[in-house]
Scaffold this motif. Sequence first.
Motif, mmCIF file in Angstrom:
data_model
loop_
_atom_site.group_PDB
_atom_site.id
_atom_site.type_symbol
_atom_site.label_atom_id
_atom_site.label_comp_id
_atom_site.label_asym_id
_atom_site.label_seq_id
_atom_site.Cartn_x
_atom_site.Cartn_y
_atom_site.Cartn_z
ATOM 1 N N GLN A 22 71.639 -65.765 -62.384
ATOM 2 C CA GLN A 22 70.745 -65.468 -61.470
ATOM 3 C C GLN A 22 69.765 -64.220 -62.063
ATOM 4 O OE1 GLN A 22 70.948 -65.506 -57.344
ATOM 5 N NE2 GLN A 22 72.399 -67.473 -57.419
ATOM 6 N N GLY A 23 70.343 -63.580 -63.215
ATOM 7 C CA GLY A 23 69.624 -62.334 -63.606
ATOM 8 C C GLY A 23 69.632 -61.205 -62.469
ATOM 9 N N TRP A 24 68.257 -60.624 -62.412
ATOM 10 C CA TRP A 24 68.112 -59.583 -61.649
ATOM 11 C C TRP A 24 68.389 -60.100 -59.999
ATOM 12 C CZ3 TRP A 24 69.180 -54.986 -63.178
ATOM 13 C CH2 TRP A 24 68.689 -54.688 -64.370
ATOM 14 N N ALA A 25 68.164 -61.460 -59.823
ATOM 15 C CA ALA A 25 68.026 -62.028 -58.443
ATOM 16 C C ALA A 25 69.548 -61.782 -57.937
ATOM 17 C CB ALA A 25 67.590 -63.459 -58.451
ATOM 18 N N SER A 26 70.649 -61.598 -58.971
ATOM 19 C CA SER A 26 71.889 -61.336 -58.463
ATOM 20 C C SER A 26 71.910 -60.250 -57.301
ATOM 21 C CB SER A 26 72.906 -60.913 -59.595
ATOM 22 O OG SER A 26 73.001 -61.864 -60.417
ATOM 23 N N PHE A 27 71.156 -59.248 -57.459
ATOM 24 C CA PHE A 27 71.274 -58.308 -56.518
ATOM 25 C C PHE A 27 70.211 -58.360 -55.187
ATOM 26 C CE2 PHE A 27 72.180 -56.636 -60.808
ATOM 27 C CZ PHE A 27 73.284 -56.284 -60.511
ATOM 28 N N GLY A 28 69.921 -59.642 -54.804
ATOM 29 C CA GLY A 28 68.939 -59.683 -53.824
ATOM 30 C C GLY A 28 67.486 -59.458 -53.737
ATOM 31 N N PHE A 29 67.094 -59.087 -55.119
ATOM 32 C CA PHE A 29 65.596 -58.785 -55.136
ATOM 33 C C PHE A 29 64.876 -60.285 -55.020
ATOM 34 C CE2 PHE A 29 66.848 -55.888 -59.281
ATOM 35 C CZ PHE A 29 67.324 -55.023 -58.093
ATOM 36 N N ILE A 30 63.847 -59.996 -54.311
ATOM 37 C CA ILE A 30 62.613 -60.924 -53.835
ATOM 38 C C ILE A 30 61.797 -61.307 -54.954
ATOM 39 C CG2 ILE A 30 61.049 -61.950 -52.084
ATOM 40 C CD1 ILE A 30 62.473 -59.763 -50.252
ATOM 41 N N GLN A 31 61.784 -62.459 -55.639
ATOM 42 C CA GLN A 31 61.159 -62.752 -56.836
ATOM 43 C C GLN A 31 59.945 -64.012 -56.229
ATOM 44 O OE1 GLN A 31 60.954 -61.417 -60.271
ATOM 45 N NE2 GLN A 31 59.166 -62.154 -60.036
ATOM 46 N N GLU A 32 58.599 -63.468 -56.295
ATOM 47 C CA GLU A 32 57.616 -64.276 -55.598
ATOM 48 C C GLU A 32 56.817 -65.013 -57.160
ATOM 49 O OE1 GLU A 32 55.397 -62.602 -52.134
ATOM 50 O OE2 GLU A 32 54.935 -61.281 -53.633
ATOM 51 N N PRO A 33 56.447 -66.263 -56.830
ATOM 52 C CA PRO A 33 55.782 -66.959 -58.034
ATOM 53 C C PRO A 33 54.878 -66.052 -58.708
ATOM 54 C CG PRO A 33 56.088 -68.231 -55.812
ATOM 55 C CD PRO A 33 56.440 -66.827 -55.435
ATOM 56 N N ASN A 34 54.701 -66.395 -59.974
ATOM 57 C CA ASN A 34 53.449 -65.888 -60.949
ATOM 58 C C ASN A 34 53.529 -64.132 -60.852
ATOM 59 O OD1 ASN A 34 52.723 -68.662 -61.479
ATOM 60 N ND2 ASN A 34 51.427 -68.445 -59.375
ATOM 61 N N GLN A 35 54.728 -63.627 -60.447
ATOM 62 C CA GLN A 35 54.691 -62.345 -60.552
ATOM 63 C C GLN A 35 55.929 -61.878 -61.546
ATOM 64 O OE1 GLN A 35 53.098 -59.875 -59.268
ATOM 65 N NE2 GLN A 35 51.860 -60.997 -57.802
ATOM 66 N N ASP A 36 55.640 -60.815 -62.317
ATOM 67 C CA ASP A 36 56.351 -60.440 -63.396
ATOM 68 C C ASP A 36 57.723 -59.671 -62.962
ATOM 69 O OD1 ASP A 36 57.238 -59.798 -66.001
ATOM 70 O OD2 ASP A 36 56.477 -57.840 -66.175
ATOM 71 N N LEU A 37 57.341 -58.930 -62.046
ATOM 72 C CA LEU A 37 58.613 -58.049 -61.575
ATOM 73 C C LEU A 37 58.763 -58.402 -59.905
ATOM 74 C CD1 LEU A 37 57.482 -54.627 -62.592
ATOM 75 C CD2 LEU A 37 59.275 -55.977 -63.547
ATOM 76 N N PRO A 38 60.082 -58.134 -59.524
ATOM 77 C CA PRO A 38 60.389 -58.449 -58.185
ATOM 78 C C PRO A 38 59.634 -57.695 -57.152
ATOM 79 C CG PRO A 38 62.462 -58.188 -59.292
ATOM 80 C CD PRO A 38 61.170 -57.718 -60.240
ATOM 81 N N VAL A 39 59.550 -58.148 -55.832
ATOM 82 C CA VAL A 39 59.311 -57.028 -54.932
ATOM 83 C C VAL A 39 59.832 -55.896 -54.981
ATOM 84 C CG1 VAL A 39 58.783 -57.063 -52.206
ATOM 85 C CG2 VAL A 39 58.155 -59.208 -53.314
#
Length: 771
Positions: A377-394
């Motif tokens: 899951q990459g950075w999502a491992s830490f519960g980051f919120i990834q929105e569509p078409n965004q380079d970085l998480p919220v």
Amino acid sequence: MNRWLRVYAWVAVVGAVGQVGFAAAAIFQPDVFGTMMATGRVVFSSVWLGNMGMLLIPLSLFMLATARDPVKFAPVAWLVVLEKVLASAYWLRLVLDPAYGKDFLPLLVVDGALAVLPLVLLQLGLPPELRLSLGNLGRAAGAFRPVKMERGGLTWFQRVVWLGSVLNLGFILPALFSQGLIAKAIGAQYVDFSGIWLTMAGIVLLGVSLVYLPAVADPLRRPAAAWIVVSSRVIAAIFWFSIMRQPDRQVFTSFFISDGLFALVQLVLLQTGMPPELRISGANLKALLAEAWDVLVLKGRPLPERVAAALVAVLLGLFGYNTWYYLMRAEPEASYATDEEHYKYGAIGLSMSSRVPYWLWKVMPVLCKDKLPLPEQGWASFGFIQEPNQDLPVGFARRELGYPSVEPNCALCHSGSYRASASSPNGVLPAAPAHELDLEGFQRFLYDCAADPRFTASNVLAAIEKQNPMGTIESLYYRFAIIPMTQSGLLRQRGEYAWQKNRPKQGRGRTDTFNPTKIDVFFMGDDGSLGTTDLPQVWNQKPREKLWLHWDGNNGNIHERNFAAAMAIGATPESVLLPSFNRVTQYLLNLAPPSYPFPINKDAAQRGQGLYEQNCARCHSFQGQDVGGVTPVAEVGTDPHRLQSFTQSLVDNFHKIDMPPFKFDSYRKTQGYSNMPIDGIWARGPYLHNGSVPTLWDLLLPPEQRPTLFYRGYNVFDPERVGYVTQGPEAEAVGFRYDTSVVGNANSGHLYGTQLPEQERRDLLEYLKVL
């Protein structure tokens, strides 16, 4: 000039140019030093860091004068060497101190070289009577004796310079031996966190003050040195004028007045006392510039030497430009059309040491994949919120400051998400608690990856090249500056946050709020306290402006609270982007809490409203009599550890900070927990200050019936119990195992409503969905 003195001249010129570059960074880009050294040793010290840089400018001018004629300026040259010896000795003391490690090793190397090389070259190149020896001590003392001047203005000029050097001791001695005196004179907040740079300012001023004396012993023989003395006071006056004009820094007005008066008096005396050909005038300035040009182009020197000098000048210019371009150049911040987008992705202005280079951000999950909690899951491992078409998480902003970098903002800890089912898309909740965020795990990943043997400049660059091929010069800066500085910064932070390993894991949606400030900002030492709490919501701040804030009601100023939160994640008075920060603040003042997204039984909610007003409104409604107040911990009965971790000593340290916009005077120590308004309570689970109760239904049960083991960090919502799903294979796969028997995790207390019959509790629960 013999060959030794010619080499000395080269060393002096290169050293002077390097010092001017260092001075410019110290005055105009103090943030750069946050990457080179521990942040806590730089934060709040820009005045003394800049003061040291300012003093290096006249010292560098004296070095250039000695390069022009080492024999005529031999006493000055030896005194510059003395200053470098003293500076090297101080850096060595810091390097040998385990508290600082290698932070100051580069400065020791540079100042050590500028002490040893000139010492050796002067000793070899100067005539015997000007070298260091016991027999020359008497002659050396004579260099300080003013030559009798026939012109009265020059005599008085000598006397005023001597007076200024003596008066400088009034700053030098306290700076070196009793900084508390300066603290009392101008305010402790400018001293407490900047003793290192204050000491160095004292050392450099001592060197400059000593250099003044032989420089003006014979102004007619050394007119350039006399004018440098005047210019040094002018530079100092300009510096202190710029400082005193900043908000709440009027305490430095006396510094400006002192240096300004000395500059004016010395200028008048020297201008009137010098013969016409040595005064300031258009013709003389033109001649001086012409002579300076001849010096720069080495007129009269052999052609090979002039070619070599030109090459060195070109190389230094290219190095300076590229250093500015790749490390310091600031591009305009990204602009966002809506306040919500700005909140989620806009930068609020953190110091350099709190940013991660963008391309390292891109490759670290690949390079250290095995260190991620959920490797696929990459950075999502830490519960980051990834929105569509965004380079970085919220919660992350991209900035262009020399190199592209990534820094967190308010939304990282204060944005949540939910799903109606495991197959539903995410619904993002700006300003909600980041209940999925594993902040401690994110920190540890950064630290452990930086400590991994695979984290080398070659490996990191190879990984970057696969995503973003770089040019030769850019690669060199990444190899020798950006990657090593990032690695050393993360390893330093790893040591500073070692206290976390002595405490239970924080888990998803939680953080230890004040121990980082106590231990890593104020250096109060580790008292062993445990301050882990839930991350709170931050919407609807306008009606909270006059309430007591934080879980224990320790601050009643919402703007002060916001700046303290920014400081905790790495913002400094110099780095914070006020327009951006204020836009976020304004957005949160009026942001409405999210509406409950599922059906509500209106009849049950209507019955529950009366129950709410009878059992809850007094403490949790905006119009409640006790809302925003503090209930003693003995009465509320919840876990006491967070309350105990916030101490009166921390209050006292906060109140020493008065460096706008960071000005703290509203903290207090309480003996209980604050009665919070509960607007949008449906989206704020788990509940209580430590997140020990998974759902609102569980909170309405007696403590002995509440879950003792559950998993937090899964974002599928449970409308029946009102909270996030905390049991089952899916929740276990991504969640943090919360055990209420672990110290600091108790789910006791808050018995309000637990005595109601089950049906009334269900009616009350239905009404809570409306808030």
